[in-house]
Design a protein around this motif. Structure first.
Motif, PDB file in Angstrom:
ATOM      1  N   ALA A   1      49.118   2.865  34.334  1.00 48.44           N
ATOM      2  CA  ALA A   1      48.587   4.222  34.474  1.00 48.44           C
ATOM      3  C   ALA A   1      47.460   4.258  35.489  1.00 48.44           C
ATOM      4  N   TYR A   2      46.619   3.228  35.516  1.00 52.51           N
ATOM      5  CA  TYR A   2      45.539   3.168  36.503  1.00 52.51           C
ATOM      6  C   TYR A   2      46.091   3.057  37.915  1.00 52.51           C
ATOM      7  N   ILE A   3      47.130   2.256  38.086  1.00 47.06           N
ATOM      8  CA  ILE A   3      47.715   2.101  39.421  1.00 47.06           C
ATOM      9  C   ILE A   3      48.300   3.439  39.890  1.00 47.06           C
ATOM     10  N   ILE A   4      48.981   4.126  39.000  1.00 47.72           N
ATOM     11  CA  ILE A   4      49.658   5.362  39.400  1.00 47.72           C
ATOM     12  C   ILE A   4      48.692   6.537  39.502  1.00 47.72           C
ATOM     13  N   PHE A   5      47.811   6.705  38.507  1.00 49.41           N
ATOM     14  CA  PHE A   5      46.967   7.897  38.445  1.00 49.41           C
ATOM     15  C   PHE A   5      45.505   7.628  38.757  1.00 49.41           C
ATOM     16  N   GLY A   6      45.148   6.416  39.141  1.00 46.77           N
ATOM     17  CA  GLY A   6      43.740   6.062  39.341  1.00 46.77           C
ATOM     18  C   GLY A   6      43.046   6.847  40.420  1.00 46.77           C
ATOM     19  N   ASP A   7      43.785   7.263  41.468  1.00 48.73           N
ATOM     20  CA  ASP A   7      43.140   8.014  42.534  1.00 48.73           C
ATOM     21  C   ASP A   7      42.746   9.420  42.083  1.00 48.73           C
ATOM     22  N   ARG A   8      43.261   9.876  40.940  1.00 48.36           N
ATOM     23  CA  ARG A   8      42.930  11.209  40.424  1.00 48.36           C
ATOM     24  C   ARG A   8      41.782  11.168  39.414  1.00 48.36           C
ATOM     25  N   LEU A   9      41.245   9.981  39.144  1.00 54.13           N
ATOM     26  CA  LEU A   9      40.203   9.864  38.124  1.00 54.13           C
ATOM     27  C   LEU A   9      38.933  10.624  38.496  1.00 54.13           C
ATOM     28  N   LYS A  10      38.566  10.593  39.779  1.00 53.01           N
ATOM     29  CA  LYS A  10      37.340  11.294  40.169  1.00 53.01           C
ATOM     30  C   LYS A  10      37.466  12.784  39.934  1.00 53.01           C
ATOM     31  N   SER A  11      38.590  13.355  40.331  1.00 55.83           N
ATOM     32  CA  SER A  11      38.754  14.791  40.128  1.00 55.83           C
ATOM     33  C   SER A  11      38.891  15.114  38.631  1.00 55.83           C
ATOM     34  N   PHE A  12      39.524  14.239  37.846  1.00 54.01           N
ATOM     35  CA  PHE A  12      39.639  14.458  36.405  1.00 54.01           C
ATOM     36  C   PHE A  12      38.265  14.431  35.758  1.00 54.01           C
ATOM     37  N   ARG A  13      37.440  13.468  36.143  1.00 56.61           N
ATOM     38  CA  ARG A  13      36.097  13.368  35.583  1.00 56.61           C
ATOM     39  C   ARG A  13      35.271  14.604  35.935  1.00 56.61           C
ATOM     40  N   LYS A  14      35.385  15.073  37.173  1.00 55.80           N
ATOM     41  CA  LYS A  14      34.646  16.262  37.593  1.00 55.80           C
ATOM     42  C   LYS A  14      35.119  17.481  36.798  1.00 55.80           C
ATOM     43  N   ASP A  15      36.431  17.632  36.626  1.00 59.98           N
ATOM     44  CA  ASP A  15      36.950  18.767  35.858  1.00 59.98           C
ATOM     45  C   ASP A  15      36.495  18.708  34.404  1.00 59.98           C
ATOM     46  N   ALA A  16      36.504  17.520  33.810  1.00 61.47           N
ATOM     47  CA  ALA A  16      36.063  17.376  32.418  1.00 61.47           C
ATOM     48  C   ALA A  16      34.582  17.700  32.290  1.00 61.47           C
ATOM     49  N   ASN A  17      33.764  17.214  33.223  1.00 61.76           N
ATOM     50  CA  ASN A  17      32.333  17.513  33.173  1.00 61.76           C
ATOM     51  C   ASN A  17      32.072  18.995  33.346  1.00 61.76           C
ATOM     52  N   ASP A  18      32.816  19.658  34.240  1.00 61.92           N
ATOM     53  CA  ASP A  18      32.647  21.096  34.423  1.00 61.92           C
ATOM     54  C   ASP A  18      33.021  21.859  33.150  1.00 61.92           C
ATOM     55  N   ALA A  19      34.092  21.427  32.470  1.00 62.14           N
ATOM     56  CA  ALA A  19      34.506  22.096  31.242  1.00 62.14           C
ATOM     57  C   ALA A  19      33.444  21.945  30.157  1.00 62.14           C
ATOM     58  N   VAL A  20      32.899  20.741  30.008  1.00 62.37           N
ATOM     59  CA  VAL A  20      31.865  20.508  28.996  1.00 62.37           C
ATOM     60  C   VAL A  20      30.608  21.295  29.334  1.00 62.37           C
ATOM     61  N   ASP A  21      30.247  21.335  30.618  1.00 65.49           N
ATOM     62  CA  ASP A  21      29.076  22.116  31.016  1.00 65.49           C
ATOM     63  C   ASP A  21      29.274  23.594  30.706  1.00 65.49           C
ATOM     64  N   GLY A  22      30.490  24.092  30.872  1.00 63.88           N
ATOM     65  CA  GLY A  22      30.769  25.491  30.553  1.00 63.88           C
ATOM     66  C   GLY A  22      30.616  25.780  29.072  1.00 63.88           C
ATOM     67  N   VAL A  23      31.066  24.852  28.236  1.00 58.83           N
ATOM     68  CA  VAL A  23      30.933  25.033  26.788  1.00 58.83           C
ATOM     69  C   VAL A  23      29.469  25.074  26.393  1.00 58.83           C
ATOM     70  N   PHE A  24      28.676  24.145  26.932  1.00 58.09           N
ATOM     71  CA  PHE A  24      27.265  24.121  26.569  1.00 58.09           C
ATOM     72  C   PHE A  24      26.512  25.305  27.158  1.00 58.09           C
ATOM     73  N   ALA A  25      26.942  25.790  28.315  1.00 57.25           N
ATOM     74  CA  ALA A  25      26.305  26.979  28.886  1.00 57.25           C
ATOM     75  C   ALA A  25      26.546  28.185  27.998  1.00 57.25           C
ATOM     76  N   SER A  26      27.744  28.296  27.426  1.00 58.02           N
ATOM     77  CA  SER A  26      28.006  29.418  26.525  1.00 58.02           C
ATOM     78  C   SER A  26      27.193  29.283  25.244  1.00 58.02           C
ATOM     79  N   CYS A  27      26.971  28.051  24.780  1.00 58.94           N
ATOM     80  CA  CYS A  27      26.127  27.855  23.590  1.00 58.94           C
ATOM     81  C   CYS A  27      24.681  28.243  23.895  1.00 58.94           C
ATOM     82  N   ARG A  28      24.198  27.875  25.071  1.00 59.90           N
ATOM     83  CA  ARG A  28      22.827  28.240  25.435  1.00 59.90           C
ATOM     84  C   ARG A  28      22.670  29.751  25.512  1.00 59.90           C
ATOM     85  N   SER A  29      23.676  30.440  26.059  1.00 60.91           N
ATOM     86  CA  SER A  29      23.559  31.895  26.156  1.00 60.91           C
ATOM     87  C   SER A  29      23.638  32.534  24.772  1.00 60.91           C
TER      88      SER A  29
END
Length: 144
Positions: free
Chosen positions: A35-63
């Motif tokens: 899986a790392y060999i096949i999808f490893g080049d997408r890990l950076k974008s996956f991590r960024k998308d996951a962090n953005d999603a979590v930040d959105g959840v916490f932003a809604s909690c703060r509001s």
């Protein structure tokens, strides 16, 4: 991505060897390497998308909590009579919670003491039965 790295998400001799070794040792390791060999080049974008999603959840909690002003149910509504009633009810509920916590602590200490007394009684009975069987005192334990 750094193309000079030994282990990179690409079909290099090192990654192939690690994949084969992973399948030999424990098949999920080999599958993970594949899986790392096949999808490893997408890990950076996956991590960024996951962090953005979590930040959105916490932003809604703060509001929802008013950006540091406290929970929404504690903010003033503009209706003085309602705010006074709500504050009185919340303080009454806090007092009830405090009383319940005290009662729970008293009950927990009662149960601990009850268990200790039961354990002591069982131990004393064991020692009496042991002494009555003629085995004598247990070294290190006083006779009761």
């Amino acid at each position: 991505m750094n193309q000079s790295a030994l282990i990179r998400p690409d079909w290099t001799p090192a990654t192939i060897a690690l994949m084969v070794l992973g399948f030999v040792v424990f098949w999920p390791l080999g599958l993970a390497m594949l899986a790392y060999i096949i999808f490893g080049d997408r890990l950076k974008s996956f991590r960024k998308d996951a962090n953005d999603a979590v930040d959105g959840v916490f932003a809604s909690c703060r509001s929802a909590f008013g950006r540091g002003k406290g929970p929404a149910f504690r903010r003033a509504t503009g209706n003085v009579a309602f705010d006074d009633w709500r504050d009185a009810e919340l303080s009454r509920l806090d007092e009830e919670r405090r009383k319940l916590d005290e009662m729970r602590e008293e009950f927990d200490s009662y149960v601990r003491e009850l268990r200790r007394a039961k354990d002591q009684e069982e131990f004393d009975r064991f020692m009496r039965e042991r002494r009555n069987e003629g085995k004598g005192d247990v070294p290190g334990f006083p006779a009761t």
